[in-house]
Design an enzyme around this catalytic site. Structure first.
Site, PDB file in Angstrom:
ATOM      1  N   GLY B  44       0.852  -1.188   0.000  1.00 59.96           N
ATOM      2  CA  GLY B  44       0.000   0.000   0.000  1.00 59.96           C
ATOM      3  C   GLY B  44       0.883   1.230   0.000  1.00 59.96           C
ATOM      4  O   GLY B  44       2.043   1.181  -0.418  1.00 59.96           O
ATOM      5  N   LEU B  45       0.347   2.332   0.472  1.00 62.84           N
ATOM      6  CA  LEU B  45       1.141   3.565   0.445  1.00 62.84           C
ATOM      7  C   LEU B  45       2.463   3.394   1.166  1.00 62.84           C
ATOM      8  O   LEU B  45       3.522   3.735   0.638  1.00 62.84           O
ATOM      9  CB  LEU B  45       0.361   4.705   1.105  1.00 62.84           C
ATOM     10  CG  LEU B  45      -0.715   5.369   0.267  1.00 62.84           C
ATOM     11  CD1 LEU B  45      -1.273   6.560   1.013  1.00 62.84           C
ATOM     12  CD2 LEU B  45      -0.147   5.819  -1.069  1.00 62.84           C
ATOM     13  N   GLY B  47       4.062   0.585   2.228  1.00 62.69           N
ATOM     14  CA  GLY B  47       4.923  -0.486   1.730  1.00 62.69           C
ATOM     15  C   GLY B  47       5.518  -0.185   0.375  1.00 62.69           C
ATOM     16  O   GLY B  47       6.720  -0.368   0.146  1.00 62.69           O
ATOM     17  N   HIS B 268     -16.156   5.890  11.734  1.00 65.33           N
ATOM     18  CA  HIS B 268     -16.453   7.026  10.861  1.00 65.33           C
ATOM     19  C   HIS B 268     -17.945   7.249  10.822  1.00 65.33           C
ATOM     20  O   HIS B 268     -18.712   6.316  10.595  1.00 65.33           O
ATOM     21  CB  HIS B 268     -15.923   6.726   9.453  1.00 65.33           C
ATOM     22  CG  HIS B 268     -15.809   7.936   8.607  1.00 65.33           C
ATOM     23  ND1 HIS B 268     -16.902   8.553   8.092  1.00 65.33           N
ATOM     24  CD2 HIS B 268     -14.734   8.662   8.215  1.00 65.33           C
ATOM     25  CE1 HIS B 268     -16.501   9.608   7.391  1.00 65.33           C
ATOM     26  NE2 HIS B 268     -15.189   9.698   7.450  1.00 65.33           N
ATOM     27  N   ARG B 332     -15.480  13.262  14.633  1.00 68.47           N
ATOM     28  CA  ARG B 332     -16.019  11.978  14.199  1.00 68.47           C
ATOM     29  C   ARG B 332     -16.572  11.137  15.338  1.00 68.47           C
ATOM     30  O   ARG B 332     -17.658  10.572  15.224  1.00 68.47           O
ATOM     31  CB  ARG B 332     -14.907  11.169  13.507  1.00 68.47           C
ATOM     32  CG  ARG B 332     -14.528  11.720  12.159  1.00 68.47           C
ATOM     33  CD  ARG B 332     -13.372  10.957  11.579  1.00 68.47           C
ATOM     34  NE  ARG B 332     -13.078  11.477  10.235  1.00 68.47           N
ATOM     35  CZ  ARG B 332     -12.114  11.009   9.452  1.00 68.47           C
ATOM     36  NH1 ARG B 332     -11.337  10.028   9.866  1.00 68.47           N
ATOM     37  NH2 ARG B 332     -11.912  11.508   8.260  1.00 68.47           N
ATOM     38  N   HIS B 403     -13.466   2.293  10.582  1.00 66.44           N
ATOM     39  CA  HIS B 403     -12.826   2.924   9.455  1.00 66.44           C
ATOM     40  C   HIS B 403     -11.307   2.807   9.509  1.00 66.44           C
ATOM     41  O   HIS B 403     -10.642   2.555   8.511  1.00 66.44           O
ATOM     42  CB  HIS B 403     -13.267   4.387   9.470  1.00 66.44           C
ATOM     43  CG  HIS B 403     -12.593   5.244   8.473  1.00 66.44           C
ATOM     44  ND1 HIS B 403     -12.545   4.922   7.139  1.00 66.44           N
ATOM     45  CD2 HIS B 403     -11.928   6.402   8.607  1.00 66.44           C
ATOM     46  CE1 HIS B 403     -11.889   5.867   6.501  1.00 66.44           C
ATOM     47  NE2 HIS B 403     -11.484   6.758   7.357  1.00 66.44           N
ATOM     48  N   GLU B 427      -0.365   2.164   8.723  1.00 71.36           N
ATOM     49  CA  GLU B 427      -1.441   1.881   9.689  1.00 71.36           C
ATOM     50  C   GLU B 427      -1.090   0.685  10.574  1.00 71.36           C
ATOM     51  O   GLU B 427      -1.614   0.562  11.687  1.00 71.36           O
ATOM     52  CB  GLU B 427      -2.759   1.623   8.937  1.00 71.36           C
ATOM     53  CG  GLU B 427      -3.981   1.577   9.845  1.00 71.36           C
ATOM     54  CD  GLU B 427      -5.302   1.297   9.109  1.00 71.36           C
ATOM     55  OE1 GLU B 427      -5.310   1.331   7.867  1.00 71.36           O
ATOM     56  OE2 GLU B 427      -6.314   1.062   9.781  1.00 71.36           O
TER      57      GLU B 427
END
Lengths: 258, 640, 275
Positions: B44-45, B47, B268, B332, B403, B427
């Site tokens: 992902g972003l 990695g 969320h 939130r 979320h 994350e």
């Protein structure tokens, strides 16, 4: 909001492995809510199969909100099903009617071999990106983001190409199994931006030729655009054809050939 | 034996820590970098950016993803944007303000030094992404556009239509593919990490299973980086993608890595409610909708009229009534909790009475349908595609959903876990968001870790290892690990129970949502701690996994992931039980102000709870990292 | 346990050819070939349009047709010997035709390889028939209309240029030849069918040409389909009118006020000789 249920006949392509012989299996489903998504309907089918002790259907999906590009199959002869600008995961059962027969097949192309059932291998799309679908900027060497202004129209046009989710529906829908829409979207996303100019001609030449290693030739049917969940315009194909022809001249000059 | 449990926060003034630390870290000579192999799990972003950057630097990188291509990771679904302290709008933003907002937003449960570094490198991220060709929104003059997001007082959010995550991921993915084509990164798709190989307390490699052929094997390297995302799918229904799971992190935890703050989950408020029990996931809609939409429920519990026929005095605009200053724009967690309260009281709307109205009738009357369409058209279309209802004519129905998970594997300042050689980014780690995450900060953290933090700090770990080889894949340790995974796989196939994996996942999700959801209390958590293990026992005996282990088999993939969710859920309950305070995304009903606001207990709980695997899910051992705040004064939130 | 099983993966459907020097390398790629196909198609389209317009002389009468034919032979006569220009154009058209056909054939072969199951025209076949959303009849039948036009071309040449099909064929008397040939209902039907195929081919080909050449300008983009449709329509109407007019008796020797065709010409020459 009206709660309706459907009784459906599903004809699903089952194939145990890449080299196995495939066949259609017919399944009956009853009381499918119209609010369900198509993939949730397939989940219900799989739950029923598991309960009966039959191996569930492999159908890939991940985000289920139409952005990751993992899902995709031919539904009644249409890539991603009957709705326009909708990936398989965003297709809902309200698009069908009670008593319908739904035929579900995998995306087909020689370079998309079937892995199992409805799952196919779309790795050639990665090979095309590897061939030049990037701007060579190593981490840390970037100038300030606002140094180069990018006109809004240019940024918007580039975005229309960048919106591609890489699902492969364009290839699946194409009677020639051409990869033109995917490749053009990726090329033009970068070619339209000022940042992408340095590698423009090399990128175009390399990506187009890699595409041709794997896919058929475009005959401008336009099926790809109709199947595309992001409605990538066919214009990008024209831009890319033009850039490719230019690249043949440009690269020759850049390489100092006579 | 938990290895190094020192946060390694450098000395010196907050604003200089990272600069000084970069100078003080040991370097690996460029010619020597190719002697080091690094495994990156997840693309992902975090990695993809980490693998690409380390590849550029010259390390030999192996990248692994269970997807068919690195571009599918769930970073792709982030809609809103990415924060950066660029101050292009000249509205008074600065690194310090972003740092301050993030620490405060995290309800003072994050590590100050990490957050400051995050704010510092945020500006580089935007430069990097623009240079890669990420088509951020522009103004007509060609400059980058910004918007205010998630209640921030400054406009620091960069965005790309409603697809910022997708565009950033394509940027990172393209950088990764560039390295793949150069041969500096070896890419393994459809390959899932199923165990961490640890030798003498040091991470030495991973065990993977090829999801297509079923081949189980080991990969060894000098360091292992986990970039495997969050564990929101422990709730079954969440906005996470179907395949998101905790398995890589959890197996590392079982091998000794500490798992920090598992109870912190962000719910969320603006998601589309489930339509039936076969609902497989929930879809988030940008919370920018709350800028113009009014949230309400009918006061009557058995309302049958259409929304537009209900007169104003019979509508309960609960956020506007309770929080006159912030109204519908409360944070939130406050918005989420209040939605749950009214639904629990029986005022929910929709066929399952599981939502609240988000009504644009006033906005349409005030600004005209065209204006509303320009602002939110794509979100309205998405809503209509999913629900079949036209939100221009009738109010949307929304309900909160899981979320993002702030908790994750414990890491020090260098993003290294307590297991030397194991790094965790994005994350998957716990570090930067404390107990709650600000909007548009997840993308920022993923890319900060991957592009600008890990590639430096990993050198500090690797430099002294020069000359040391990696573990041989024929080593008995590797063979035993491979055997373990292979046996586990075989075991699942031979349980021969009666219920599907999804059934148990759904049942687990219900327990976790009911007891460790938006609002937790002692009784519920204790109940969770007995019911979850009981369900797990049934699951292990009665799950039915069909098919074989030598071909694509998604039930087989899922069963292992759900097994790990069971264990995590138990730890989550315990963590929530022992954190007897309310903070950020963790609300204990016992700990609230007289007005019903979250009440922190900084005296006893200003710490990170880092859990050590104790041999079975019930016997985790808690370690505490005390949090100190030098720069930001602790205050109690109030949105009245 | 840790044996490595080979993962089957997608293989390229072609072996990449060794790059020839520019500009030959253009023809090595499919995109380049499509460009060649578009350019040659443009040349052939120009021919078809000119041919159709020239044939309208049929409505004027045999002398005018003959005059027109002679004019074609006389093209460029002030610079180069007679008929050289015409032969030049013929050679260009033959070359365009050859590359057009070759590129079409080879691109179809490429698509056949890229399709796991393809029909005779190398289009992909799904087990359930594909529900086309954009591909129209013209685009899907290019690989049928193309060969039909090719066969028709040979028929047309044999019929009216070489005169192989009829003993009544007279060199230098196109008007009479047309009337005799198309007066046969069977031949007229062949012309009608072939010209429908030709129009379909041009309808998709002209639109496709814009794409393949990369002619893309927002000012004309919306008109590309209309331009293609208009062209195809005009050619269809023009070309169909000839066999229909012959069948309907609108083009007939009886309509001539004076002796028709070559007989008139000979008579005329005879008169001149007599003087």
């Amino acid at each position: 909001m009206s709660e309706e249920t459907l009784n459906l006949t599903l004809k699903v392509w089952r194939q145990e492995g890449p080299n196995a012989k495939g066949r259609f299996e017919t399944y009956q489903l009853s009381d499918i809510s119209t609010h369900m998504s198509f993939l949730e309907m397939m989940d219900v089918l799989n739950e029923q199969l598991i309960a009966k002790g039959e191996v569930p259907v492999e159908i890939e999906s991940d985000c289920r909100e139409g952005i990751c590009g993992t899902c995709g199959c031919m539904i009644n002869g249409r890539a991603h099903g009957p709705e326009k600008a909708t990936a398989t995961c965003q297709l809902h059962m309200r698009s069908f009617s009670d008593g319908d027969t739904i035929v579900v097949e995998p995306f087909l192309a020689s370079s998309f071999p079937i892995i199992k059932d409805l799952a196919v291998d779309r790795a050639p799309l990665d090979r095309i990106i590897e061939a030049g679908g990037y701007i060579s900027i190593s981490t840390g060497s970037a100038p300030d983001a606002n140094l180069i202004p990018v006109p809004k129209d240019t940024a918007d046009a580039a975005f229309d190409g960048a919106a591609c989710i890489g699902c492969g529906a364009c290839v699946a829908a194409c009677p020639n199994s051409a990869g033109q829409l995917f490749t053009s979207a990726k090329i033009q996303h970068l070619n339209l931006l000022p940042q992408g100019q340095a590698e423009r001609w090399a990128r175009t030449e390399s990506m187009v030729e890699t595409m041709e290693d794997y896919f058929g030739s475009c005959t401008n049917h336009g099926e790809c655009h109709e199947a595309c969940p992001k409605e990538i315009p066919l214009d990008f194909i024209a831009y890319t054809n033009r850039d490719y022809m230019k690249s043949k001249r440009k690269n020759r000059k850049l390489q100092g050939q006579a | 034996m938990i290895g190094s449990f020192d946060s390694k926060v450098p000395d010196g003034p907050m604003a200089e820590k990272w600069t000084n630390h970069k100078f003080n870290m040991k370097l690996v000579n460029p010619a020597n970098k190719r002697k080091f192999e690094v495994i990156v799990v997840g693309t992902g972003l975090a990695g993809a950016s980490a693998a690409a950057t380390m590849g550029e630097l010259g390390y030999k990188v192996k990248a692994f993803t269970y997807s068919d291509t690195p571009r599918r990771a769930h970073s792709i679904a982030a809609q809103g944007g990415i924060n950066a302290a660029k101050n292009y709008q000249n509205d008074g933003d600065s690194v310090h303000r972003l740092f301050y907002d993030t620490v405060k937003g995290g309800d003072y449960r994050s590590r100050e030094a990490n957050v400051h570094r995050l704010a510092e490198v945020s500006v580089n991220i935007i430069d990097q992404c623009v240079a890669q060709g990420v088509p951020f929104a522009r103004e007509y003059a060609g400059q980058l556009d910004n918007r205010s997001f998630g209640g921030a007082q400054v406009s620091r959010t960069f965005y790309a239509r409603g697809q910022t995550g997708q565009q950033l991921l394509i940027g990172a993915y393209s950088a990764l593919m560039r390295q793949v084509s150069k041969g500096s990164v070896e890419l393994h798709t459809r390959t899932e990490m199923l165990d961490l190989i640890v030798e003498d307390g040091v991470a030495r490699g991973i065990v993977t299973r090829d999801l297509v052929t079923g081949d189980v094997r080991s990969h060894t390297a000098h360091a292992v980086v986990l970039a495997t995302g969050g564990y929101g799918n422990v709730y079954y229904l969440s906005t996470n993608a179907m395949m998101c799971n905790v398995t890589a992190g959890w197996r590392a935890h079982r091998q000794g890595a500490l798992f920090a703050n598992p109870c912190y989950t962000q719910i969320h408020p603006t998601c589309i409610p489930a339509s039936d029990e076969f609902q497989s996931k929930l879809t988030l809609m940008s919370e920018s909708l709350r800028n113009d939409g009014r949230i309400w429920v009918p006061r009557s519990h058995d309302e049958t009229r259409m929304a537009k026929d209900i007169p104003d005095d019979e509508r309960y605009y609960y956020l506007e009534e309770k929080y006159p200053a912030f109204g519908n724009l409360v944070p939130r967690d406050v918005a989420s909790r209040n939605a749950k309260t009214v639904v629990d009281q029986g005022m929910g709307v929709g066929p399952l009475k599981n939502g609240v109205f988000l009504d644009f009738a006033d906005a349409i009357a005030r600004d005209g349908e065209q204006t509303v369409r320009e602002k939110y058209g794509n979100l309205f279309d998405m809503y209509e595609r999913i629900t079949g209802e036209n939100p221009y004519e009738r109010p949307m129905r929304i309900y909160p959903a899981t979320h993002y998970t702030m908790g994750g594997l414990w890491v020090d300042y260098e993003l290294q876990s307590n297991v030397p050689g194991l790094f965790v980014v994005g994350e998957a780690n716990f570090s930067d968001h404390g107990a709650n995450r600000l909007g548009a900060s997840a993308l920022m953290q993923g890319l900060a870790d991957g592009y600008f933090v890990l590639p430096y700090t990993i050198g500090n770990y690797l430099a002294p290892l020069l000359g040391q080889g990696k573990l041989s894949e024929d080593d008995p340790i590797c063979q035993a690990a491979v055997q373990g995974v292979a046996d586990q796989t075989k075991k699942w196939l031979s349980v021969g129970g009666t219920q599907s994996v999804d059934y148990y996942h759904r049942e687990l999700g219900k327990l976790v949502w009911d007891y460790i959801g938006m609002e937790r209390d002692k009784a519920g958590l204790e109940k969770a701690m007995t019911e979850i293990p009981a369900l797990r026992e049934e699951f292990e005996k009665n799950v039915r996994v069909l098919g074989d282990g030598q071909s694509l088999n998604s039930s087989l993939e899922k069963v292992g992931r759900v097994a790990d969710f069971f264990e995590l859920a138990e730890l989550k309950a315990r963590d929530a039980l022992e954190r007897e305070e309310s903070c950020g995304g963790h609300f204990r009903s016992e700990s609230q102000t007289p007005e019903g606001e979250a009440l922190r207990n900084d005296e006893d709980f200003a710490h990170v709870a880092a859990w050590e695997w104790g041999g079975d899910p019930g016997s985790a051992i808690k370690h505490k990292e005390e949090l100190t705040f030098e720069e930001v004064a602790l205050t109690q939130r109030s949105y009245k | 346990m840790a044996q490595t099983m080979p993962r089957p993966g997608p293989n390229p459907v072609r072996k990449r050819p060794k790059q020839l020097p520019f500009p030959l390398n253009v023809y090595q790629s499919a995109v380049g070939r499509k460009w060649v196909m578009a350019v040659s198609g443009l040349v052939l389209l120009g021919f078809v349009v000119t041919h159709m317009i020239g044939n309208l002389h049929l409505y004027e009468g045999p002398l005018e047709v003959r005059e027109y034919a002679e004019t074609l032979r006389d093209l460029g006569v002030h610079v180069i010997p007679r008929t050289w220009m015409l032969w030049g154009i013929r050679i260009l058209l033959i070359a365009a035709f050859v590359v057009h056909v070759h590129s079409a054939y080879s691109l179809a072969a490429m698509s056949r390889k890229a399709n796991p199951s393809s029909s005779l025209d190398s289009n992909k076949r799904y087990a359930s028939s594909q529900d086309y959303a954009a591909a129209n009849y013209a685009s899907r039948t290019m690989r049928w209309t193309g060969p039909i036009v090719l066969l028709y071309l040979f028929f047309h040449l044999a019929d009216l240029t070489w005169g192989w099909l009829s003993d009544d064929w007279t060199r230098g008397d196109p008007y009479n030849n047309v009337v005799i040939s198309m007066g046969n209902i069977g031949v007229a039907i062949i012309y009608i069918v072939a010209n429908v195929a030709l129009a379909l081919h041009i309808y998709h080909g002209a639109w496709s040409m814009f794409q393949s050449l990369g002619v893309n300008n927002p000012k004309i983009n919306n008109y590309r389909r209309h331009i293609a449709g208009g062209l195809a329509g005009l050619i269809l109407i023009g070309n169909l009118s000839f066999p229909i007019a012959v069948q309907a008796g609108l083009i007939d020797q009886d309509n001539c006020e004076a002796p028709c065709g070559i007989t008139a010409e000979l008579e005329h020459e005879g008169e001149e000789a007599a003087q």
